[in-house]
Design a protein around this motif. Structure first.
Motif, short mmCIF file in Angstrom:
data_model
loop_
_atom_site.label_atom_id
_atom_site.label_comp_id
_atom_site.label_asym_id
_atom_site.label_seq_id
_atom_site.Cartn_x
_atom_site.Cartn_y
_atom_site.Cartn_z
N MET A 1 1.59 -3.79 3.37
CA MET A 1 2.83 -4.52 3.46
C MET A 1 2.55 -5.81 4.24
SD MET A 1 5.73 -1.61 4.14
CE MET A 1 5.05 -1.00 5.66
N HIS A 10 7.51 -2.33 -1.11
CA HIS A 10 6.28 -2.00 -1.83
C HIS A 10 5.08 -2.19 -0.91
CE1 HIS A 10 6.58 -6.38 -2.12
NE2 HIS A 10 5.25 -6.37 -2.21
N PHE A 11 3.94 -1.75 -1.38
CA PHE A 11 2.70 -2.01 -0.65
C PHE A 11 1.66 -2.53 -1.64
CE2 PHE A 11 2.62 2.39 -1.94
CZ PHE A 11 1.32 2.63 -2.35
N ARG A 21 0.64 -3.92 -6.82
CA ARG A 21 1.68 -3.54 -5.86
C ARG A 21 2.42 -2.32 -6.39
NH1 ARG A 21 4.77 -8.89 -6.30
NH2 ARG A 21 4.07 -8.46 -8.40
N GLU A 23 5.80 0.29 -5.67
CA GLU A 23 7.07 0.47 -4.97
C GLU A 23 7.01 1.75 -4.14
OE1 GLU A 23 10.60 0.06 -7.31
OE2 GLU A 23 9.66 -1.49 -8.57
N ILE A 24 7.47 1.64 -2.89
CA ILE A 24 7.38 2.77 -1.97
C ILE A 24 8.24 3.94 -2.41
CG2 ILE A 24 7.88 3.53 0.40
CD1 ILE A 24 7.20 0.62 1.28
N LEU A 48 0.62 8.10 -0.99
CA LEU A 48 2.02 7.69 -0.92
C LEU A 48 2.93 8.90 -0.66
CD1 LEU A 48 4.28 5.61 -1.14
CD2 LEU A 48 4.19 5.91 -3.63
N ASN A 51 2.89 9.91 2.90
CA ASN A 51 3.29 8.91 3.89
C ASN A 51 4.64 8.24 3.68
OD1 ASN A 51 0.89 8.52 5.82
ND2 ASN A 51 -0.02 8.64 3.80
N LYS A 52 5.32 8.47 2.55
CA LYS A 52 6.54 7.71 2.31
C LYS A 52 7.79 8.29 2.96
CE LYS A 52 8.54 9.25 -2.04
NZ LYS A 52 8.83 8.83 -3.40
N PHE A 57 6.30 5.59 6.25
CA PHE A 57 6.04 4.32 5.59
C PHE A 57 7.29 3.54 5.21
CE2 PHE A 57 3.80 2.13 1.92
CZ PHE A 57 3.01 1.37 2.73
N ALA A 58 8.22 4.17 4.50
CA ALA A 58 9.41 3.45 4.03
C ALA A 58 10.24 2.91 5.18
CB ALA A 58 10.25 4.36 3.15
N TRP A 61 9.51 -0.78 6.37
CA TRP A 61 9.76 -1.95 5.53
C TRP A 61 10.70 -2.94 6.22
CZ3 TRP A 61 7.71 -4.42 1.61
CH2 TRP A 61 8.45 -5.41 0.98
#
Length: 74
Positions: A1, A10-11, A21, A23-24, A48, A51-52, A57-58, A61
């Motif tokens: 990110m 996204h990452f 890229r 999307e998370i 993902l 970790n989301k 992670f999310a 953002w």
């Protein structure tokens, strides 16, 4: 990110000179980006999934991309 990046959340994935890229929240590629080789995609999607979810992670953002960065055109 990246700081001040654009929506959707996204990452970036960089592999052997290839950049895409993802999307998370959906795990889909950002529109127009090419897919990773399937063996690498499986690794990224597993990462993902691990970790989301909150508070991971999310949640970061809007820390990296503050809501005040966006403006409404309506």
């Amino acid at each position: 990110m990246y700081y001040n990046d654009h929506d959707p959340p996204h990452f970036h994935v960089i592999y052997a000179g290839f950049m895409t890229r993802i999307e998370i929240m959906t795990g889909e590629y950002v529109r127009g980006d090419d897919a990773l080789p399937s063996s690498k995609e499986k690794i990224v999607m597993k990462w993902l999934q691990l970790n989301k979810g909150p508070p991971k992670f999310a949640d970061h953002w809007h820390t990296i991309v503050p809501p005040s960065f966006f403006m409404s055109l309506s």
